[in-house]
Write a protein that holds these residues in place. Structure first.
Motif, PDB file in Angstrom:
ATOM      1  N   VAL A  79       0.857  -1.189   0.000  1.00 52.98           N
ATOM      2  CA  VAL A  79       0.000   0.000   0.000  1.00 52.98           C
ATOM      3  C   VAL A  79       0.891   1.237   0.000  1.00 52.98           C
ATOM      4  O   VAL A  79       1.590   1.510   0.976  1.00 52.98           O
ATOM      5  CB  VAL A  79      -0.944   0.010   1.221  1.00 52.98           C
ATOM      6  CG1 VAL A  79      -1.902   1.195   1.123  1.00 52.98           C
ATOM      7  CG2 VAL A  79      -1.727  -1.294   1.310  1.00 52.98           C
ATOM      8  N   PRO A  80       0.905   1.996  -1.117  1.00 50.73           N
ATOM      9  CA  PRO A  80       1.749   3.192  -1.205  1.00 50.73           C
ATOM     10  C   PRO A  80       1.332   4.259  -0.199  1.00 50.73           C
ATOM     11  O   PRO A  80       0.272   4.150   0.438  1.00 50.73           O
ATOM     12  CB  PRO A  80       1.516   3.678  -2.644  1.00 50.73           C
ATOM     13  CG  PRO A  80       0.932   2.525  -3.374  1.00 50.73           C
ATOM     14  CD  PRO A  80       0.152   1.762  -2.348  1.00 50.73           C
ATOM     15  N   PRO A  81       2.135   5.304  -0.037  1.00 47.07           N
ATOM     16  CA  PRO A  81       1.759   6.392   0.869  1.00 47.07           C
ATOM     17  C   PRO A  81       0.359   6.916   0.583  1.00 47.07           C
ATOM     18  O   PRO A  81       0.010   7.194  -0.571  1.00 47.07           O
ATOM     19  CB  PRO A  81       2.827   7.451   0.600  1.00 47.07           C
ATOM     20  CG  PRO A  81       4.026   6.662   0.182  1.00 47.07           C
ATOM     21  CD  PRO A  81       3.476   5.521  -0.620  1.00 47.07           C
ATOM     22  N   SER A 127       2.836   4.422   4.574  1.00 50.43           N
ATOM     23  CA  SER A 127       2.868   3.288   3.649  1.00 50.43           C
ATOM     24  C   SER A 127       2.953   2.004   4.444  1.00 50.43           C
ATOM     25  O   SER A 127       3.433   1.990   5.589  1.00 50.43           O
ATOM     26  CB  SER A 127       4.059   3.391   2.700  1.00 50.43           C
ATOM     27  OG  SER A 127       5.283   3.330   3.411  1.00 50.43           O
ATOM     28  N   GLU A 128       2.471   0.905   3.841  1.00 49.98           N
ATOM     29  CA  GLU A 128       2.503  -0.409   4.473  1.00 49.98           C
ATOM     30  C   GLU A 128       2.860  -1.452   3.428  1.00 49.98           C
ATOM     31  O   GLU A 128       2.166  -1.592   2.415  1.00 49.98           O
ATOM     32  CB  GLU A 128       1.148  -0.742   5.090  1.00 49.98           C
ATOM     33  CG  GLU A 128       0.764   0.146   6.264  1.00 49.98           C
ATOM     34  CD  GLU A 128      -0.734   0.136   6.501  1.00 49.98           C
ATOM     35  OE1 GLU A 128      -1.155  -0.300   7.577  1.00 49.98           O
ATOM     36  OE2 GLU A 128      -1.473   0.561   5.601  1.00 49.98           O
ATOM     37  N   ASP A 305       9.970   3.735  -1.857  1.00 47.27           N
ATOM     38  CA  ASP A 305      10.401   3.812  -3.250  1.00 47.27           C
ATOM     39  C   ASP A 305       9.189   3.630  -4.160  1.00 47.27           C
ATOM     40  O   ASP A 305       8.800   2.510  -4.482  1.00 47.27           O
ATOM     41  CB  ASP A 305      11.448   2.733  -3.532  1.00 47.27           C
ATOM     42  CG  ASP A 305      12.021   2.834  -4.944  1.00 47.27           C
ATOM     43  OD1 ASP A 305      11.861   3.908  -5.574  1.00 47.27           O
ATOM     44  OD2 ASP A 305      12.623   1.837  -5.413  1.00 47.27           O
ATOM     45  N   GLY A 306       8.568   4.740  -4.523  1.00 52.00           N
ATOM     46  CA  GLY A 306       7.396   4.665  -5.386  1.00 52.00           C
ATOM     47  C   GLY A 306       6.540   5.904  -5.245  1.00 52.00           C
ATOM     48  O   GLY A 306       6.898   6.866  -4.569  1.00 52.00           O
ATOM     49  N   HIS A 307       5.397   5.887  -5.914  1.00 46.22           N
ATOM     50  CA  HIS A 307       4.500   7.037  -5.953  1.00 46.22           C
ATOM     51  C   HIS A 307       3.444   6.959  -4.854  1.00 46.22           C
ATOM     52  O   HIS A 307       3.143   5.884  -4.317  1.00 46.22           O
ATOM     53  CB  HIS A 307       3.809   7.128  -7.318  1.00 46.22           C
ATOM     54  CG  HIS A 307       4.759   7.318  -8.456  1.00 46.22           C
ATOM     55  ND1 HIS A 307       5.451   8.486  -8.664  1.00 46.22           N
ATOM     56  CD2 HIS A 307       5.133   6.461  -9.451  1.00 46.22           C
ATOM     57  CE1 HIS A 307       6.214   8.367  -9.742  1.00 46.22           C
ATOM     58  NE2 HIS A 307       6.042   7.147 -10.240  1.00 46.22           N
ATOM     59  N   ARG A 308       2.856   8.098  -4.528  1.00 46.10           N
ATOM     60  CA  ARG A 308       1.745   8.154  -3.585  1.00 46.10           C
ATOM     61  C   ARG A 308       0.500   7.529  -4.201  1.00 46.10           C
ATOM     62  O   ARG A 308       0.369   7.427  -5.415  1.00 46.10           O
ATOM     63  CB  ARG A 308       1.433   9.600  -3.225  1.00 46.10           C
ATOM     64  CG  ARG A 308       2.589  10.398  -2.691  1.00 46.10           C
ATOM     65  CD  ARG A 308       2.154  11.794  -2.259  1.00 46.10           C
ATOM     66  NE  ARG A 308       1.153  12.371  -3.136  1.00 46.10           N
ATOM     67  CZ  ARG A 308       0.224  13.253  -2.774  1.00 46.10           C
ATOM     68  NH1 ARG A 308       0.178  13.671  -1.525  1.00 46.10           N
ATOM     69  NH2 ARG A 308      -0.637  13.735  -3.628  1.00 46.10           N
TER      70      ARG A 308
END
Length: 328
Positions: A79-81, A127-128, A305-308
């Motif tokens: 799960v992204p931010p 994030s999770e 490391d990634g997008h919201r």
């Protein structure tokens, strides 16, 4: 955990009605609905709160129960931010491990039998992600609504490892509130109870509880009789206030496991949509727009490391109250 439904329902939640008359607690059994958390290999969670029959148990306003999932098949949790307002998130695992990062700067791991509680207040993001060493992921994600006077509280994160204690034929881990002589040191904004109970095969336990609380028994494993009513795996048994004990019995040949959630009836109406808890439609619109604009309200999650996660589109609908039905 984020509610990553592409069209989340907008819900107004109201306080519970008191329990009906009688010698023992009347038990209302709530079934879960399956909610896929996005994508063809996504995790599917079983959601028991909120629903039409009941929207709140104390200040507990959201309950997702998932697993046991073979991560090789499900892909695990990623799960992204994403943002939260007006609530606390309570993460509790039975197996696996989740890496947590938030805009407060917290970097922690959620592990079985360990409480991770995050206060969103005016705004937080996190994030999770399940860790590479996780093979089976199994647990629950719960939300607690903050009262009006505290809904803009400062961001916070707490970690606590409760000791296991015996009560009758059960082993209990009290992660919030007080039960069986054990009190969690983690503060809450309203009177609450949260505990994991593991009942021996065929065993029973009589729990002294606060008669001012309503309670929910979320069964993870086995079949548990709450009073005279059987509650099966993934079901939630609700009892209203007015009773000083709660009788639980394991009707299974093996151990039975449950989460006991309780609290004083939450007297305020709240509006829930996506990951936001507010008091009006305007609160939700404002929070969504500030997340879309990446305002300072929610901060930034460092180390991910990634997008919201983008916010879904708001519905063209008038918010209508969803009230718990009267008992009696």
């Amino acid at each position: 955990m984020s509610n990553v439904e592409t069209e989340p329902a907008e819900v107004r939640c109201a306080a519970s009605a008191p329990a009906g008359p009688g010698g023992g607690p009347r038990v209302e059994v709530l079934s879960a609905r399956d909610v896929p958390l996005g994508g063809p290999r996504a995790m599917t969670v079983r959601r028991t709160l909120p629903q039409r029959a009941r929207t709140l148990i104390g200040a507990w306003c959201f309950a997702d129960h998932y697993g046991p999932d073979d991560v090789a098949d499900s892909g695990g949790m990623h799960v992204p931010p994403h943002p939260h307002t007006g609530l606390q998130t309570v993460s509790w695992l039975f197996s696996g491990e989740i890496e947590h990062r938030d805009s407060l700067g917290s970097h922690a791991y959620v592990r079985p039998g360990e409480l991770n509680l995050m206060t969103g207040g005016r705004g937080i993001s996190h994030s999770e992600v399940s860790t590479p060493r996780t093979t089976v992921l199994h647990g629950a994600q719960l939300w607690v609504a903050l009262p009006e006077k505290d809904r803009d509280a400062a961001r916070d994160f707490r970690h606590h490892v409760p000791e296991a204690v015996r009560v009758g034929g059960a082993e209990a881990r009290v992660f919030l509130g007080t039960l069986a002589g054990e009190t969690s040191p983690v503060p809450t904004f309203t009177p609450l109870l949260g505990a994991e109970l593991l009942l021996d095969p065929g065993a029973a336990a009589v729990l002294p509880v606060d008669p001012g609380f309503e309670h929910g028994v979320l069964v993870d494993q086995g079949t548990v009789r709450v009073g005279a009513t059987p509650v099966r795996r993934a079901e939630l048994g609700y009892t209203g206030p007015g009773h000083a004990t709660l009788e639980l019995a394991n009707e299974s040949d093996g151990p039975a496991r449950l989460l006991l959630l309780g609290g004083a009836p939450f007297e305020e109406e709240i509006v829930m949509w996506w990951n936001f808890v507010g008091r009006s439609h305007e609160d939700i619109v404002r929070a969504r727009e500030e997340w879309r604009r990446a305002s300072d309200r929610f901060g930034a999650v460092e180390g991910y490391d990634g997008h919201r996660l983008p916010a879904p589109e708001l519905p063209n609908a008038t918010i209508r109250p969803r009230r718990n039905p009267p008992r009696g």
